[in-house]
Structure formats: C-alpha cells, structure tokens
Design an enzyme around this catalytic site. Structure first.
Site, PDB file in Angstrom:
ATOM      1  N   SER A 294      51.098 -12.642  40.015  1.00  0.00           N
ATOM      2  CA  SER A 294      50.147 -13.672  40.423  1.00  0.00           C
ATOM      3  C   SER A 294      48.958 -13.788  39.471  1.00  0.00           C
ATOM      4  CB  SER A 294      49.699 -13.424  41.860  1.00  0.00           C
ATOM      5  OG  SER A 294      49.186 -14.605  42.419  1.00  0.00           O
ATOM      6  N   ASP A 305      50.085 -18.829  26.049  1.00  0.00           N
ATOM      7  CA  ASP A 305      50.245 -20.233  25.679  1.00  0.00           C
ATOM      8  C   ASP A 305      49.224 -20.679  24.642  1.00  0.00           C
ATOM      9  OD1 ASP A 305      52.377 -20.443  27.357  1.00  0.00           O
ATOM     10  OD2 ASP A 305      51.445 -21.840  28.774  1.00  0.00           O
ATOM     11  N   LYS A 319      55.433 -14.209  40.814  1.00  0.00           N
ATOM     12  CA  LYS A 319      54.812 -14.752  42.020  1.00  0.00           C
ATOM     13  C   LYS A 319      53.919 -15.910  41.586  1.00  0.00           C
ATOM     14  CE  LYS A 319      52.057 -15.058  45.747  1.00  0.00           C
ATOM     15  NZ  LYS A 319      50.872 -15.915  45.849  1.00  0.00           N
TER      16      LYS A 319
END
Length: 444
Positions: A294, A305, A319
């Site tokens: 998470s 990214d 998650k």
C-alpha cells in the site's frame, strides 16, 4: 460529513490499526440509482430473518450484535479490506493513527478462520517474542480463534499493559503447533530509523504514521554528507496516505506522486509533489519485498516512475485499493473500498504490486523462507485492471546485515560499485547468492 482514506496494508487489522488521511467528502451517491422493487423485497427478507432470529434462537440474542454482524458481513463479502467499525473500534483507530497504542505490535489478517501474522512491527513485544510473517495464530490463552471475526480476535489480543497472553502458533516447517507468551505493552512506533552504513545513508521506514515524513527529513539533514541513500521499505505494511505522498515529495523535484480512480470518472484525484528535492539529487535505492504494501508501494512506484530511485528486491504485495472511512455518527464507521491506486505512469498497483528494477533474492533455505501470498492470493480480493495478476514474493530479511543481499546490492549501487542502465533495464543482471554467500550476476 468527513471521510477518511486509508493507505493501510494488505487489508490488515492490527493491534495498531493503520492510519487515516482526512478528506472533505461530497454527498453520498446512495440515491443516484433508484432501488428496484427486488431490492426492497430483499430488505423485507432481511427484516423477516432478523425477527425470526430474535424470536426463536435457542438463546436470547443481543439486537445490537446482530445488526453489527449483519453490516460487517455485507461489507466483508465485498473484498478483504471493507469492514464495519463499531464505535469502540473506530475510536481505537483514531487514537492509533498517532503512532502510540496498546497491544502486541503485529499486523494481522484472517486466513481460513485463523489469525495470520503479516508482519511483526520492529522492536515490539511480538517482534521480540519471535513471531514471524505467515505465522497462523490458532488459540489465544487456550481459546480457539476459529469462529471469531478478525475484530473479535484483535480485541482479545488487546489488554492491560504488562498483562501476558499466550498465543498458539502454527508455522510452516514446524511439525507441531507451539505456544508463545507475549507481554502486552504500550506500542510506540518509531517509524523511521536511520544510520550511516558503510558510507551510505540507510533509512528504514517501518510504517507510515504521523511522524514519518518528519523522520525522513531529519535523517536527510543528519546525513547530508553521504553520497546517497538506501530507503528500506521491506515488510512495511503501509499507513497514512498523506505521509506516503510527503515522503515521495521529499525526493521528487516535481510531478505526480499517485492518483486514485473510483467508480465514477469525476472521483479521480491526483496528488502532486512540490518543487524541491531535499536529497539534492543524490542516488536513491528503494528496497521492497513481499511484505511491502500500500503506502510503501505508492512511494516505490512514484520514485520508480520518475526515475528518481532504483527499486531493488522482490515484487511487493500488490495492495492497490483505497479504503475510505465513512463515519456514521455515534454508530461507528464503515471502511469501504472506493478506488484503486495508480502510479504516476498510470500503472495499477492492485493485485500486481511493484516489480523491482533489479530482482535480488535473499540467500535462504527454501524451508525457512517467508513468502506472502500477495493481494492476488487473498480470497475475494478486488480484481486488477486486467488478467495479469501477480502473486506474492519472499518477505525474508536476514537478521545480520552481513547476510542481507538486497541491502548489500543497494549499497553497492549507491556507491557506484554496481550499475543500472535506466534506458535498458533488461541489461541489468539480477542477483542470487553464490555458495559462499556472495552475490553473483545471472541473466534475466
């Protein structure tokens, strides 16, 4: 009315419940789609069953418990992360977001009717007693867990400080269950620990609570002279969404950190970083494994990214769903899955996790490895955006840093002893342990 968004881990309930992030909420869309006559017929059926139970059950039931369990049953049937929080549980959760609470110090979920340990929290009674990820707790002080809800089991594990509790544990690789006695204590989570490690700055985040971003800032300030940093998010089950965003922002100069997409297009929200990289562009390596979930995945995905950090280790938990805490006045709250998380590049985290840039497995005997099932392995989990779901991975971290191949590899990257070609990641070898314990490159 206010809602709260959880970036908590793996649908976990813990003896330290994950934290929350406050948002202003618009009106409910409950009336947007008119209920059909069949819906009302089903509600009449529920009322008939409720009255029959009240009138004819062998023992007189408690009306409030029947209603609580009915609501919780409706929510838990949706996915592993939706649930009902009665007034006491809701109050406990609000207290625990401050990073201090009473309990054992374990993140837990439910599997096949037993309490499953996802991860013990560092330096807590459970950690010191030797509980491990994937342990199944079958009895509490000799009473079976089977038949209890997760909230009921957690409530039994709570208790007065210094009061002992004996948990019966089933562990893979052990032929018989065994008892572990743990003394309850006030759990004060110091979510950030840092040190100079062989010339690099090592920052370990154990969870995301209200102190996390400040802790990372303090670490960078105290270790401003190092050439780069290893950010260790392994076995971090998550926590506060706003803290995950702030931690990502600390290392980013600009750009999106994470977005959430719900049932309706207008529900899409984007969270962006502010100008200013507090690490001054120095190399950053992020360590993840099967226990990173998470909020941890949000940070790892954002730095990956933006090509701000090289992610090392094994695939994270996956998650990637958003739970909103919706208060019900004096009647507690509901925890409802309302959206999915996406990385800045638009990748869904749900049931996939974050794949490392360089996969590094630990040197561990197969029968001693600790592997998570991942979100994709949870019964009733929310499906990902496509059929390409990924399972869990190893969550094993050696106690001795000298044996920690992921840490060693990350440290070598920061120091320039190893290289990573961002333009051709496939050319970067993964790593495995050789017979001497040293790492050897192997083809992808």
């Amino acid at each position: 009315m206010h809602r709260t968004v959880i970036a908590g881990a793996a649908g976990l309930v813990s003896l330290a419940l994950v934290g929350v992030f406050a948002l202003d909420a618009g009106p409910s869309r409950g009336g947007a789609e008119a209920a059909s006559s069949e819906t009302y017929r089903q509600l009449d059926l529920f009322g008939d069953v409720f009255e029959r139970v009240r009138a004819d059950y062998v023992e007189e039931p408690v009306d409030s418990e029947l209603i609580d369990n009915a609501i919780n049953g409706m929510l838990t049937s949706l996915d592993p992360h939706s649930s009902y929080l009665n007034p006491k549980t809701f109050r406990d959760m609000q207290v625990q977001t401050r990073g201090e609470f009473g309990g054992l110090g374990i993140e837990v979920t439910m599997e096949e009717g037993f309490v499953k340990v996802v991860a013990p929290i560092d330096d807590t009674p459970a950690d010191k007693a030797g509980l491990q990820a994937n342990d199944l707790i079958t009895h509490l002080d000799g009473d079976p867990v089977l038949g209890l809800t997760l909230s009921e089991a957690v409530e039994k594990m709570r208790g007065p400080v210094n009061a002992p509790i004996t948990v019966t544990v089933v562990r893979e690789g052990k032929t018989e269950a065994f008892d572990v006695t743990i003394v309850r204590d006030i759990i004060r989570i110091k979510s950030v620990r840092y040190k100079r490690d062989n010339g690099v700055g090592y920052i370990r985040i154990t969870t995301f609570n209200e102190q996390t971003a400040d802790g990372v800032r303090a670490a960078l300030k105290d270790m401003a002279d190092v050439p780069g940093y290893v950010l260790d998010l392994r076995n971090n089950p998550g926590g506060l969404l706003d803290q995950a965003i702030e931690v990502s922002d600390i290392f980013l100069e600009q750009g999106e950190v994470v977005s959430t997409r719900g049932r309706y297009p207008e529900d899409t929200q984007r969270y962006n970083s502010r100008p200013g990289d507090l690490a001054n562009g120095k190399p950053v390596v992020v360590l993840v494994n099967g226990g990173s979930a998470s909020a941890s995945e949000i940070v790892a995905g954002a730095l990956q990214d933006h090509k701000r950090g090289v992610v090392i280790g094994t695939r994270s938990f996956g998650k990637g769903s958003v739970q909103t805490i919706i208060p019900l006045g004096s009647d507690g709250a509901i925890r409802l899955t309302t959206a999915r998380y996406y990385t800045p590049a638009g990748r869904s985290i749900q049931a996939k996790g974050i794949a490392p840039d360089v996969k590094v497995e630990q040197n561990v005997e197969e029968d001693k490895d600790i592997r998570t099932t991942g979100e994709a392995g949870l019964a009733g989990h929310l499906a990902g955006d496509d059929d390409d779901e990924k399972g869990g991975s190893s969550a094993y971290v050696p106690e001795d840093p000298k044996d920690d191949l992921q840490l060693i590899y990350g440290r070598d990257l920061v120091l320039g002893k190893r290289s990573f070609d961002r333009n051709n990641p496939a050319a970067t070898p993964t790593a495995k342990a050789g017979t001497s314990g040293a790492m050897e490159p192997i083809p992808n």
